[in-house]
Enzyme design. Structure first.
Site, PDB file in Angstrom:
ATOM      1  N   SER A   1       0.829  -1.215   0.000  1.00 39.25           N
ATOM      2  CA  SER A   1       0.000   0.000   0.000  1.00 39.25           C
ATOM      3  C   SER A   1       0.859   1.259   0.000  1.00 39.25           C
ATOM      4  O   SER A   1       0.340   2.364   0.069  1.00 39.25           O
ATOM      5  CB  SER A   1      -0.924  -0.005   1.226  1.00 39.25           C
ATOM      6  OG  SER A   1      -0.165  -0.154   2.412  1.00 39.25           O
TER       7      SER A   1
ATOM      8  N   HIS B   1     -40.952  22.318  -8.618  1.00 41.82           N
ATOM      9  CA  HIS B   1     -41.106  21.513  -9.846  1.00 41.82           C
ATOM     10  C   HIS B   1     -40.433  22.194 -11.043  1.00 41.82           C
ATOM     11  O   HIS B   1     -40.813  21.946 -12.180  1.00 41.82           O
ATOM     12  CB  HIS B   1     -42.582  21.261 -10.171  1.00 41.82           C
ATOM     13  CG  HIS B   1     -43.393  20.770  -9.021  1.00 41.82           C
ATOM     14  ND1 HIS B   1     -43.561  19.433  -8.724  1.00 41.82           N
ATOM     15  CD2 HIS B   1     -44.062  21.444  -8.037  1.00 41.82           C
ATOM     16  CE1 HIS B   1     -44.321  19.307  -7.640  1.00 41.82           C
ATOM     17  NE2 HIS B   1     -44.625  20.512  -7.204  1.00 41.82           N
TER      18      HIS B   1
ATOM     19  N   SER C   1     -16.042  25.905 -27.128  1.00 37.95           N
ATOM     20  CA  SER C   1     -16.264  24.658 -27.846  1.00 37.95           C
ATOM     21  C   SER C   1     -15.247  24.542 -28.957  1.00 37.95           C
ATOM     22  O   SER C   1     -14.796  25.542 -29.507  1.00 37.95           O
ATOM     23  CB  SER C   1     -17.681  24.662 -28.417  1.00 37.95           C
ATOM     24  OG  SER C   1     -17.765  23.789 -29.526  1.00 37.95           O
TER      25      SER C   1
ATOM     26  N   LYS D   1     -20.152  29.181 -28.220  1.00 33.56           N
ATOM     27  CA  LYS D   1     -20.361  28.522 -26.933  1.00 33.56           C
ATOM     28  C   LYS D   1     -19.510  29.090 -25.805  1.00 33.56           C
ATOM     29  O   LYS D   1     -18.356  29.467 -26.001  1.00 33.56           O
ATOM     30  CB  LYS D   1     -20.067  27.017 -27.048  1.00 33.56           C
ATOM     31  CG  LYS D   1     -21.075  26.232 -27.874  1.00 33.56           C
ATOM     32  CD  LYS D   1     -22.460  26.137 -27.253  1.00 33.56           C
ATOM     33  CE  LYS D   1     -22.506  25.162 -26.110  1.00 33.56           C
ATOM     34  NZ  LYS D   1     -22.288  23.778 -26.524  1.00 33.56           N
TER      35      LYS D   1
ATOM     36  N   GLU E   1     -20.088  21.855 -14.126  1.00 38.29           N
ATOM     37  CA  GLU E   1     -20.477  20.510 -14.568  1.00 38.29           C
ATOM     38  C   GLU E   1     -19.568  19.448 -13.955  1.00 38.29           C
ATOM     39  O   GLU E   1     -20.026  18.377 -13.545  1.00 38.29           O
ATOM     40  CB  GLU E   1     -20.417  20.413 -16.097  1.00 38.29           C
ATOM     41  CG  GLU E   1     -21.504  21.220 -16.795  1.00 38.29           C
ATOM     42  CD  GLU E   1     -21.263  21.297 -18.300  1.00 38.29           C
ATOM     43  OE1 GLU E   1     -21.277  20.256 -18.962  1.00 38.29           O
ATOM     44  OE2 GLU E   1     -21.043  22.415 -18.797  1.00 38.29           O
TER      45      GLU E   1
ATOM     46  N   GLN F   1      -7.223  -2.261   4.528  1.00 39.42           N
ATOM     47  CA  GLN F   1      -6.259  -1.423   3.808  1.00 39.42           C
ATOM     48  C   GLN F   1      -6.974  -0.641   2.693  1.00 39.42           C
ATOM     49  O   GLN F   1      -6.480   0.390   2.249  1.00 39.42           O
ATOM     50  CB  GLN F   1      -5.155  -2.311   3.226  1.00 39.42           C
ATOM     51  CG  GLN F   1      -4.057  -1.565   2.518  1.00 39.42           C
ATOM     52  CD  GLN F   1      -2.834  -2.427   2.306  1.00 39.42           C
ATOM     53  OE1 GLN F   1      -2.055  -2.647   3.227  1.00 39.42           O
ATOM     54  NE2 GLN F   1      -2.661  -2.937   1.095  1.00 39.42           N
TER      55      GLN F   1
HETATM   56  N1  ARG Z   1      -0.999  -1.334   5.379  1.00 35.67           N
HETATM   57  C1  ARG Z   1      -1.880  -1.903   6.350  1.00 35.67           C
HETATM   58  C2  ARG Z   1      -3.245  -1.207   6.269  1.00 35.67           C
HETATM   59  O1  ARG Z   1      -3.303  -0.163   5.749  1.00 35.67           O
HETATM   60  C3  ARG Z   1      -1.317  -1.740   7.700  1.00 35.67           C
HETATM   61  C4  ARG Z   1      -1.820  -2.700   8.693  1.00 35.67           C
HETATM   62  C5  ARG Z   1      -1.240  -4.038   8.466  1.00 35.67           C
HETATM   63  N2  ARG Z   1      -1.516  -4.930   9.512  1.00 35.67           N
HETATM   64  C6  ARG Z   1      -1.405  -6.231   9.329  1.00 35.67           C
HETATM   65  N3  ARG Z   1      -1.703  -6.985  10.322  1.00 35.67           N
HETATM   66  N4  ARG Z   1      -0.999  -6.729   8.212  1.00 35.67           N
HETATM   67  O2  ARG Z   1      -4.231  -1.728   6.706  1.00 35.67           O
END
Ligand code: ARG
Length: 460
Positions: free
Chosen positions: A25, A158, A279, A285, A292, A324
């Site tokens: 992550s 409405h 446009s 335009k 939007e 995660q």
């Molecule tokens: N990167 C993990 C998360 O965001 C951290 C926690 C990981 N904990 C574990 N027991 N693997 O959730």
């Protein structure tokens, strides 16, 4: 091994490369580096204060963490790489710099409580930022309202012209909504602001930790009361995402109205050139792309909320790796809300109001028919009878190509003998607006009171 895991001891084989990338992550949770380091500093200080590690170790941990923070901020230390997550990244870097002392930091802690702390600290800061952006927007709304306390326009139900209002009143409706959004966010932050640090993996720890000390150092109002809850709970993410989704819902309604008002069919407002686009093919335009896009991005934030709820649905206690997935949802929602709150207020501030077009529209839609009925009621007719006569007057006008204001007294008397000269004053649009004296209505005293209420909110 180049990327040996801290947990490698139990394993005979390294993690498969694709699985490792899938599991990592770091490429998105690296934005919590500051919170991760702050959490670790507080933890190290607590470990020393309780005698769990030596003061000298804590000192070198805290000093090295400070250097790591500085190096990340200056760009000297890059946050990419093959680390598992930001927590492992910082710890590995710390240990690379100071050796065994760094390895002592994770005593009486788990990544499960660590990530729970980081996310709360991150959300607290971002939520405060979003609150001040919302206050900026409310300030712009108040400024536009102040300039339009006498700008008469049709109010709609409405999407049909309904009753005359002043534009300030319409704008202030949005101010009230965004003020509640501020309340909702602050309320969610209040509930979130408890430290889960010390919950450890799920069951607490055998070490004599001082959770309150860590909580205080990190600006929390106290500690979470159950260690399983401390590491399992993400309802604060849900609450904040719901609050952010509500902000977007309000922004999208406002955007939709601005888009309509910009059209030639309405021409109630004109956006500044700097917040519109042209446009590629149609030279005439001038498109309200920014409004939007704000309307369109609302869907993303709703999606983020739903993703979070779905990740948590049916998830057993305590930590599961599913969790995660909380981060990309909250990060995307925060980024999107902040982007929208960056462009929307200046777009609104630069919006030119075409007062004459608003008034012209108000004059054409029989929106004083209720006032005619009220006038007749005050002449002694029962409201239902007055309502019927007023409806007959509208039908007569449509047939004759007239408006209520242009009917002659004879025509009025043909519909109802009680009508006198006073009718014209009673159905005049300015009269209609100023006579709406009820609290919260479109009358001048109420609009003034609403403006004062908004300003008081902003000053508090
Ligand atoms: N990167 C993990 C998360 O965001 C951290 C926690 C990981 N904990 C574990 N027991 N693997 O959730």
């Amino acid at each position: 091994m180049a990327n040996e895991k801290m947990w490698a001891g139990r394993f005979a084989k390294a993690l498969d490369k694709e699985a490792d990338d899938f599991n990592s992550s770091l490429h998105f949770d690296n934005r919590m580096y500051k919170q991760d380091i702050e959490g670790s500093m507080a933890h190290a200080a607590m470990l020393a204060a309780t005698g769990i590690i030596s003061a000298a170790d804590a000192e070198s941990i805290i000093a090295a963490l400070g250097e790591i923070l500085g190096d990340i901020q200056s760009g000297k230390l890059s946050l990419c790489g093959d680390g598992e997550d930001i927590h492992m990244f910082v710890e590995a870097e710390l240990t690379r710099r100071i050796g065994d002392a760094g390895k002592r930091l994770h005593t009486a802690r788990s990544r499960n409580d660590q990530v729970a702390v980081d996310v709360r600290l991150y959300l607290r800061e971002e939520a405060q930022g979003i609150v001040s952006m919302l206050k900026g927007l409310i300030g712009v709304i108040a400024e536009q309202a102040e300039k339009n306390t006498e700008t008469v326009m049709p109010g709609y139900t409405h999407l049909q012209r309904a009753q005359p209002i002043v534009f300030a009143h319409h704008l202030l409706a949005y101010a009230m909504m965004f003020m509640r959004d501020v309340d909702r966010i602050e309320d969610a932050v209040k509930r979130m602001n408890l430290s889960p640090l010390g919950s450890c993996a799920l069951a607490g720890t055998t070490y004599p930790t001082d959770r309150a000390m860590e909580a205080k150092a990190l600006g929390f109002d106290g500690i979470t009361r159950n260690s399983i809850d401390g590491v399992s709970d993400r309802d604060f993410c849900v609450e904040l995402l719901a609050a952010f989704a509500t902000v977007m819902m309000h922004l999208s309604r406002f955007s939709e109205e601005i888009i309509l008002w910009c059209s030639w069919e309405f021409k109630f407002v004109e956006l500044d050139d700097s917040y519109t686009t042209g446009s590629s093919i149609m030279p005439q335009k001038k498109n309200p792309d920014i409004a939007e896009l704000v309307r369109g991005k609302t869907g993303r934030v709703y999606g983020d909320l739903l993703a979070m709820l779905t990740v948590l649905k049916g998830l057993p206690l305590a930590y599961n790796k599913d969790m995660q997935e909380d981060k990309e949802a909250i990060f995307d929602a925060i980024d999107t809300v902040k982007q929208c709150l960056t462009v929307f207020p200046p777009m609104l501030a630069g919006m030119r109001v075409c007062k004459e077009n608003m008034l012209a529209a108000a004059q054409k839609g029989f929106i004083n028919a209720t006032d005619l009925a009220d006038y007749l009621t005050k002449k002694g007719l029962p409201f239902r009878t007055a309502y019927k006569i007023s409806g007959q007057a509208v039908a007569y006008c449509i047939k004759e190509g007239k408006v209520l204001d242009s009917l002659t007294l004879e025509e009025y008397r043909g519909l109802c003998p009680q009508v006198d000269e006073g009718v014209y004053e009673a159905i005049d649009l300015y009269t209609c607006v100023t006579k709406r004296i009820s609290a919260g209505g479109t009358g001048p005293d109420s609009v003034k009171a609403q403006l004062a209420f908004v300003k008081e909110f902003l000053e508090a």
